[in-house]
Design an enzyme around this catalytic site. Structure first.
Site, PDB file in Angstrom:
ATOM      1  N   HIS A 156       7.033  -8.558  -7.988  1.00 47.72           N
ATOM      2  CA  HIS A 156       8.060  -8.729  -9.009  1.00 47.72           C
ATOM      3  C   HIS A 156       7.424  -9.234 -10.305  1.00 47.72           C
ATOM      4  CE1 HIS A 156      10.908  -8.506  -5.634  1.00 47.72           C
ATOM      5  NE2 HIS A 156      11.826  -8.230  -6.545  1.00 47.72           N
ATOM      6  N   LYS A 160       9.973 -14.320 -12.068  1.00 50.66           N
ATOM      7  CA  LYS A 160      10.743 -14.584 -10.851  1.00 50.66           C
ATOM      8  C   LYS A 160      10.309 -15.917 -10.254  1.00 50.66           C
ATOM      9  CE  LYS A 160      12.408 -12.468  -6.558  1.00 50.66           C
ATOM     10  NZ  LYS A 160      13.802 -12.755  -6.911  1.00 50.66           N
TER      11      LYS A 160
END
Length: 268
Positions: A156, A160
């Site tokens: 990600h 995040k």
């Protein structure tokens, strides 16, 4: 028309949700948009902020102020914020679509209790492709059984804040359930140093963070002589937003209950 409110409407995901709601018009319509208390954006038009043009929906900093203006709330905020919104919607009898990740056992128990009184769709990932992948993972785990070493790799963007991702954990839960295992007992989060030989029943997790990766997930089933990989890659947040709006529409007329995207997509 399904009247939809978006929590955190000024954020990246919030703006995408606002756009996704309008894409389903006239089935759905944005009727409320909420930002954090004290935000300088209170009163600003939600459509203009999302680069959609004027929608006539001013930003509010309180659910109480817009309680009569929506049927279902879409909430992708942080756990502590979502729980406050859950308590409000439970009291007000409002349906919810929840995409908050990083929830612990206590938070999930509160969701289950609220689901006895209001209809809720809660999912770690609202992508149709990811939820189809969960079905495939269940099938693969049951067929391969204990013959495969299983590893879950996720990537990600650098912003995040939780790891592994909620989607990766959900994938692990689905696989563990199919194999009759308890994920908490068999999960291995990263490896370092002299770890010794791999234990057969473990399910490994590896996390990558960097750049603007929206979300990549690969599950590896490694056996003697062959490997099976099931991969999903998201290139836009819109795929999650469209799924959330689909869930909001699906909730129309539903009885109280805690549902997930497998229910919405009829994948049970």
């Amino acid at each position: 028309m399904r009247r939809i409110a978006v929590m955190g409407a000024a954020g990246r995901m919030g703006k995408t949700l606002v756009e996704a709601v309008q894409l389903r018009s006239p089935l759905s319509g944005l009727t409320a948009a909420i930002v954090r208390p004290g935000s300088s954006l209170v009163g600003a038009d939600a459509g203009e902020l999302a680069s959609l043009g004027r929608l006539g929906v001013p930003m509010s900093d309180s659910l109480e102020k817009v309680v009569d203006e929506f049927d279902v709330l879409i909430d992708f905020t942080l756990p502590e914020v979502m729980l406050k919104n859950l308590a409000f919607c439970r009291k007000a009898g409002k349906a919810m679509v929840i995409g908050t990740t990083g929830l612990g056992a206590r938070e999930k128990q509160l969701l289950a209790e609220a689901g006895k009184e209001i209809p809720i769709v809660f999912a770690a990932n609202f992508s149709v492709g990811v939820n189809l992948s969960l079905k495939l993972l269940d099938m693969a785990a049951r067929v391969l059984g204990d013959d495969a070493d299983i590893e879950i790799i996720e990537a990600h963007h650098r912003h995040k804040i939780d790891a592994p991702s909620g989607t990766a954990l959900r994938m692990g839960e689905v696989i563990a359930s199919a194999l009759g295992r308890d994920l908490q007992q068999v999960a291995v989060y990263g490896r370092e140093g002299h770890t010794g030989a791999r234990e057969r029943e473990t399910i490994g997790f590896a996390t990558v963070r960097g750049g603007d990766v929206v979300g990549d997930h690969t599950v590896l089933f490694a056996t003697e002589g062959e490997r099976l990989e099931i991969t999903h890659k998201a290139s836009s947040r819109m795929t999650f937003a469209k799924g959330a709006v689909r869930a909001a529409l699906w909730l129309d007329g539903r009885e109280a209950g805690l549902y997930d995207m497998q229910d919405v997509l009829d994948l049970r």
